[in-house]
Design an enzyme around this catalytic site. Structure first.
Site, PDB file in Angstrom:
ATOM      1  CB  CYS A  82      33.722  56.393  42.994  1.00  0.00           C
ATOM      2  SG  CYS A  82      33.908  56.511  41.003  1.00  0.00           S
ATOM      3  CG  ASP A 120      31.928  58.814  34.191  1.00  0.00           C
ATOM      4  OD1 ASP A 120      32.038  57.692  34.141  1.00  0.00           O
ATOM      5  OD2 ASP A 120      32.542  59.927  34.871  1.00  0.00           O
ATOM      6  CG  ASN A 121      29.019  57.689  36.572  1.00  0.00           C
ATOM      7  OD1 ASN A 121      29.809  56.911  37.315  1.00  0.00           O
ATOM      8  ND2 ASN A 121      29.006  58.905  36.944  1.00  0.00           N
TER       9      ASN A 121
HETATM   10  N1  LIG Z   1      31.795  69.026  39.322  1.00  0.00           N
HETATM   11  C1  LIG Z   1      32.218  67.718  39.739  1.00  0.00           C
HETATM   12  N2  LIG Z   1      31.344  66.714  40.373  1.00  0.00           N
HETATM   13  C2  LIG Z   1      31.714  65.757  40.635  1.00  0.00           C
HETATM   14  C3  LIG Z   1      32.759  65.081  39.895  1.00  0.00           C
HETATM   15  C4  LIG Z   1      33.493  65.972  39.277  1.00  0.00           C
HETATM   16  O1  LIG Z   1      34.547  65.385  38.474  1.00  0.00           O
HETATM   17  N3  LIG Z   1      33.154  67.153  38.971  1.00  0.00           N
HETATM   18  N4  LIG Z   1      33.018  63.837  40.256  1.00  0.00           N
HETATM   19  C5  LIG Z   1      31.748  62.797  40.312  1.00  0.00           C
HETATM   20  C6  LIG Z   1      32.213  61.484  40.711  1.00  0.00           C
HETATM   21  S1  LIG Z   1      32.530  60.282  39.547  1.00  0.00           S
HETATM   22  C7  LIG Z   1      32.341  60.825  42.171  1.00  0.00           C
HETATM   23  S2  LIG Z   1      32.447  59.443  42.500  1.00  0.00           S
HETATM   24  C8  LIG Z   1      32.027  61.976  42.978  1.00  0.00           C
HETATM   25  C9  LIG Z   1      33.147  61.978  44.098  1.00  0.00           C
HETATM   26  O2  LIG Z   1      32.938  62.837  45.086  1.00  0.00           O
HETATM   27  P1  LIG Z   1      34.133  63.323  46.274  1.00  0.00           P
HETATM   28  O3  LIG Z   1      35.246  63.418  45.314  1.00  0.00           O
HETATM   29  O4  LIG Z   1      33.496  64.209  47.060  1.00  0.00           O
HETATM   30  O5  LIG Z   1      34.345  61.893  46.962  1.00  0.00           O
HETATM   31  O6  LIG Z   1      31.761  63.461  42.962  1.00  0.00           O
HETATM   32  C10 LIG Z   1      31.050  63.571  41.581  1.00  0.00           C
HETATM   33  N5  LIG Z   1      30.670  64.793  41.291  1.00  0.00           N
HETATM   34 MO   LIG Z   2      32.596  58.261  40.265  1.00  0.00          MO
END
Ligand SMILES: Nc1nc2c(c(=O)[nH]1)N[C@H]1C(S)=C(S)[C@@H](COP(=O)(O)O)O[C@H]1N2
Ligand SMILES: [Mo]
Ligand SMILES: Cc1cc2nc3c(=O)[nH]c(=O)nc-3n(C[C@H](O)[C@H](O)[C@H](O)COP(=O)(O)OP(=O)(O)OC[C@H]3O[C@@H](n4cnc5c(N)ncnc54)[C@H](O)[C@@H]3O)c2cc1C
Length: 933
Positions: A181, A323-324
């Site tokens: 993350c 985000d990000n």
């Molecule tokens: N649909 C969806 N995809 C997502 C997210 C989410 O909240 N919803 N979070 C993202 C974020 S910020 C991260 S860091 C990763 C985390 O993946 P994990 O929960 O399998 O570790 O998924 C990403 N993909």
């Molecule tokens: Mo993330």
């Protein structure tokens, strides 16, 4: 979606629980021409909970590969920590550290657990980042899962999961990938200054073998193409691939995008994946289908993948912009939040991970007995990773704050997959033999003489990748707190074990994840030092053996909340004389502070200061404020309270609770807990919360026209924002009746999260999170206005007679109005006072307490009580006013200004300002005749 258990036939179950439905259709197998996936193709954790046999044993796996993670500790039941949330059905490992309360689920393993888990992280310990509710997908729904691919492609289509899995359609491949993350290590940034994100420790990363198909292959199949003709209007070139997850979030779906050119390259390794470590994805990790983007921040790896659009523009999803990002470090978190343009500047997006490393051993709080053998060594070690497929080329540690460095050994477990390709039924092709990219973390290690550790104050590590990017000595603080990769420093404290006389080393990591206390950063900050410039970690020249006598971990130093040079002595009498709203002094830990200069700025409103004016505020202040706020208090320090005979402040400090309850519930000086006993949903956004007092006969003790302070601890906050666990406090006017005993009713209008208010209302969302049985705290009464009855009121200490009361309110502003209204209409000794209410709302359903208003109207008669309702979205047959509340309404429905007339007002600040201006134009003396609650 239906619950998973309802769609699974008991015949599929090895030991079906007796409650399993027997009439359900047979389990759908994901059958494809070449393979049948292990049945059920279902997350192992759910299979276990539902009594289904676990997946077929994994195929034999080359021994030279890193071992598959142990699944022996998979959670066997749904997680009690998620009870009451939409995720309650998910089995979760209770070793995960929750970072954002109960929900949404964001968590990381402890660093020692992550480390002990090995190269491939046990799936139940894999970190989780969820922006919202995890989609509940049954086995049948998974079998029917489709991926829609559209946009600038020649062959738009809907692919089923089975299509993707069918090896005759797309080649099945497996890649080892470490997901990280972007917020990994953010807690360190948050200690320096709160960022917009919650506090990840250094374990926001995990590694798995991901199985799926190359995105490149799927793109090849759909054939991206331009639309229109170059040079002509409407020409659109396929430039981006947009991905969307299925879950609904406050601002739409989760989505983001990749450049098409990169997405078409197999070397980039982007996968549409349905399995991790040879088994179905776990619900938290995207079951049944997700995107994996190796080498990039985890946020690009969209889970629960439903849609792909090839487009001429990048993703327009809210979180793709909000985000990000690593915004300029010149901005504060607040500026970044308020100034939206930064988020749309393409330069600040983050994709590739940056090089980063952490020390796993020694662990936080690890104690090491210094052996007598002077040559003994300790294996210091940890992880390191880089982004974009780049290899980490070196890791170095320093024991002297960077004056000298030592080179560490690095092992790259990922390279084991390069020595030999493998094919398996579940895995497809696992072949890194012709790949150069590094998509996984590596492990570094160095044996350091324990004598050297003993002589040092700190071990710091830095890594470098093949682009020669190097982790920095200083932190690049940024508003989202992302990509933090300054040196990872572990403090060393030498001491003597008092019991054994042994020399002891105790290690202290920079922070602990989430709200967990501990670490040298908070410790430094609280002692008034700068955690971003940890010079304490260097051995001072005079430090020598004398050090050894000190306690292992320094005693937590007191916060410095005084101003240097302030030596004025202030007596009790002087303090008590400054109990005015205009000049409020208060006491914290025996020091006197002047709150005058902070009244306007105080985030909790001026009243939270004036309420403690002239008093000891230690308890409240210490409970509610952050370390930053505590440190800021020093600015307002004016002197020290001189000691007086014992008992002088007894009334204002916390009195000991005795057995007999107070005659009335409310106390002005003490927060008192009240337990929630019921919640009544009044309409779409308003609820009446009933809290129980100390006993059933106890009155609240609130004069008519006054309010209470309520405070609560937030369980959950907006996923993008900090504040989890934050104590929030606001004013409320109860709707329980005067004279009611044993309970207090609060009517709360909830400010949900919306596009314009992504955080929603801090306090009211806190109310929304409460469950029956939870407690809040109350304090009061407060307010400068009181309705005394018989046409008399007291306002700012002055008593007066009132014959006409105008009342202007909107939304939940009805509550203080209603209280006074009852005080007038239900007063058996008053037959003359008239009330005139103008009540503005959006829709008819938004008019709160309407039934009671109508009843009061019937009781008083229109000669004494007139009510006018204004709706901005009225129904067709609406008899009252339409549109926004305006000056005309005040002319037509309020009494004219007069010496014995008064206007009470409770509405959102903007409306209050506008109405005050109108009232002034109509001849009201706003300062003397308009009471604003
Ligand atoms: N649909 C969806 N995809 C997502 C997210 C989410 O909240 N919803 N979070 C993202 C974020 S910020 C991260 S860091 C990763 C985390 O993946 P994990 O929960 O399998 O570790 O998924 C990403 N993909
Ligand atoms: Mo993330
Ligand atoms: C004397 C007094 C009595 C009060 N009595 C009551 C009462 O009985 N019941 C009651 O509910 N409130 C009452 N209030 C208001 C209450 O104190 C809080 O201000 C209110 O509950 C909002 O708090 P919050 O922390 O949720 O909002 P904050 O986080 O403080 O939000 C600040 C503001 O942002 C805006 N906002 C946030 N989200 C939205 C959204 N989705 N739509 C539109 N605007 C939004 C609103 O203007 C909101 O007030 C009273 C206030 C006073 C001063």
């Amino acid at each position: 979606m239906s619950s998973p258990s309802s769609s699974i036939s008991s015949s599929d179950a090895g030991s079906a629980p007796s409650t399993a439905p027997t009439t359900a259709p047979p389990s759908p197998k994901l059958r494809t021409r070449g393979t049948v996936l292990p049945s059920p193709f279902y997350p192992p954790s759910l299979a276990r909970v539902e009594g289904l046999h676990s997946s077929t044993p994994l195929e034999s796996f080359p021994l030279e590969y890193p071992p598959l993670p142990s699944t022996s500790k998979l959670p066997a039941e749904s997680d009690p920590g998620s009870k009451g949330t939409p995720d309650a059905w998910i089995p979760r490992d209770d070793r995960l550290v929750r970072l954002t309360g109960k929900w949404p689920f964001n968590s990381e393993p402890s660093l020692p657990d992550l480390w002990d888990g090995g190269f491939l992280t046990p799936p139940s310990l894999h970190y989780v980042r969820n922006h919202g509710t995890v989609p509940q997908v049954s086995l049948a729904e998974a079998a029917d899962w489709t991926l829609e691919i559209s946009g600038l492609v020649e062959r738009p289509c809907t692919l089923s999961l089975a299509d993707l899995i069918d090896p005759t359609k797309f080649e099945t491949v497996t890649l080892p990938v470490t997901l990280v993350c972007a917020g990994n290590r953010r807690k360190e940034q948050n200690v320096v200054a709160k960022s917009l994100g919650f506090s990840w420790g250094p374990a926001g990363l995990s590694t798995a073998l991901w199985t799926g198909v190359y995105l490149a292959d799927v793109l090849k199949y759909v054939r991206p193409r331009a639309e229109g003709l170059p040079g002509l209007a409407g020409y659109r070139r396929p430039e981006h691939v947009v991905f969307e997850g299925t879950e609904d979030l406050p601002n739409g779906k989760y989505g983001t995008s990749q450049r098409l050119r990169a997405a078409r390259q197999k070397e980039k390794g982007m996968l549409l994946a349905w399995a991790m470590n040879g088994e179905a994805l776990e619900p938290d990790h995207g079951f049944p289908l997700r995107l994996i983007v190796p080498g990039q921040i985890g946020g690009r790896s969209v889970k629960w993948l439903k849609r792909i659009v090839v487009s001429d523009v990048e993703s327009q999803h809210h979180l793709h912009f909000h985000d990000n990002k690593v915004l300029p470090g010149t901005l504060t978190a607040e500026q970044a939040r308020d100034q939206k343009e930064w988020w749309h500047d393409p330069r600040y997006i983050i994709n590739d991970l940056n090089v980063n490393a952490a020390i796993a051993r020694p662990a936080h709080d690890e104690k090491l007995v210094v052996p007598t053998d002077a040559t003994a060594t300790y294996p210091v070690g940890g992880y390191v990773y880089a982004g974009g497929g780049r290899r980490v080329t070196r890791v170095e540690v320093t024991l002297d704050d960077g004056a000298s460095w030592q080179l560490c050994d690095i092992s790259y477990p990922e390279d084991a997959y390069r020595s030999r390709a493998f094919e398996g039924r579940i895995w497809g092709r696992l072949d890194l033999t012709e790949r150069d990219e590094c998509f996984c973390w590596a492990m570094w290690r160095i044996e350091l003489p324990i004598a050297d550790l003993k002589a040092a104050k700190c071990i710091a590590v830095r890594g470098m990748d093949e682009s020669l990017a190097l982790m920095g000595k200083t932190m690049y603080w940024n508003p989202t707190g992302m990509m933090n990769n300054w040196w990872f420093r572990v403090a060393i404290h030498a001491s003597t074990d008092p019991a054994t006389g042994d020399d002891l080393l105790t290690f202290e990591h920079p922070t602990m994840p989430g709200l967990q206390p501990g670490g040298w950063m908070e410790r430094l900050k609280e002692s008034g030092q700068d955690p971003a410039n940890p010079s304490f970690l260097v051995l001072a020249p005079e430090d020598g053996d004398a050090e050894a006598a000190k306690p292992a971990v320094p005693v937590k130093p007191a916060l410095v909340m005084t101003k240097p040079g302030v030596d004025r002595k202030i007596t009790m009498d002087e303090l008590r004389a400054h109990n005015k709203e205009s000049e409020p002094w208060f006491v914290v830990h025996g020091e006197v502070y002047d709150g005058t200069g902070f009244l306007k700025e105080h985030p909790g409103g001026a009243e939270s200061i004036t309420l403690v004016a002239g008093e000891d505020a230690t308890e409240d202040f210490m409970a509610i404020h952050s370390v930053d706020a505590k440190l800021r208090l020093a600015e307002f320090h004016i002197g020290t309270l001189v000691a007086e005979p014992v008992g002088a402040m007894a009334t204002s400090s916390v009195p000991a609770r005795d057995a007999t309850p107070d005659p009335v519930f409310l106390s002005k000086t003490r927060w008192k807990p009240a337990k929630l006993v019921s919640i009544e949903r009044v309409n779409h956004d308003s609820r009446i919360y009933r809290f129980e007092l100390e006993h059933k006969d106890q009155p609240l003790g609130l004069p008519v026209g006054q309010h209470v302070y309520a405070r609560l601890k937030r369980k959950v906050t907006a996923a993008e924002l900090p504040g989890e666990g934050e104590l929030v406090q606001r004013a409320y006017t109860p709707v329980s009746r005067q004279g009611a005993t044993g309970h207090i009713d609060l009517l709360i209008k909830v400010y949900f999260r919306t596009d314009s208010y992504p955080d929603g209302g801090k306090m009211t969302l806190g109310f929304e999170e409460l469950e029956v049985g939870d407690s809040i705290e109350l304090k009061g009464p407060l307010g400068s206005f009181e309705w005394l009855g018989q046409g008399r009121c007291r306002w700012r200490g002055e008593e007066r007679s009132v014959s006409d009361v105008g009342m202007v309110c909107a939304g939940s502003g009805i509550t203080p109005i209603l209280q006074v209204l009852r005080g007038v209409v239900l007063d058996s000794e008053d037959s003359t006072t008239k009330v005139h209410v103008v009540n503005a709302n959006r829709t008819e359903a938004d008019i709160l307490m309407r039934a009671e208003l109508e009843a009061l109207l019937a009781q008083a008669g229109t000669a004494r009580f007139r009510q006018h309702l204004v709706l901005s979205q009225p129904p067709e047959d609406w008899a009252h006013s339409r549109g926004r509340i305006a000056k005309d309404h005040l002319v037509d429905h309020l009494p004219p200004p007069a010496e014995d007339a008064l206007v009470l007002m409770c509405a959102p600040p903007a409306l209050q300002d506008a109405m005050s201006a109108h009232l002034a134009e109509l001849g009201w003396d706003v300062g003397r005749q308009v009471v604003i609650f």
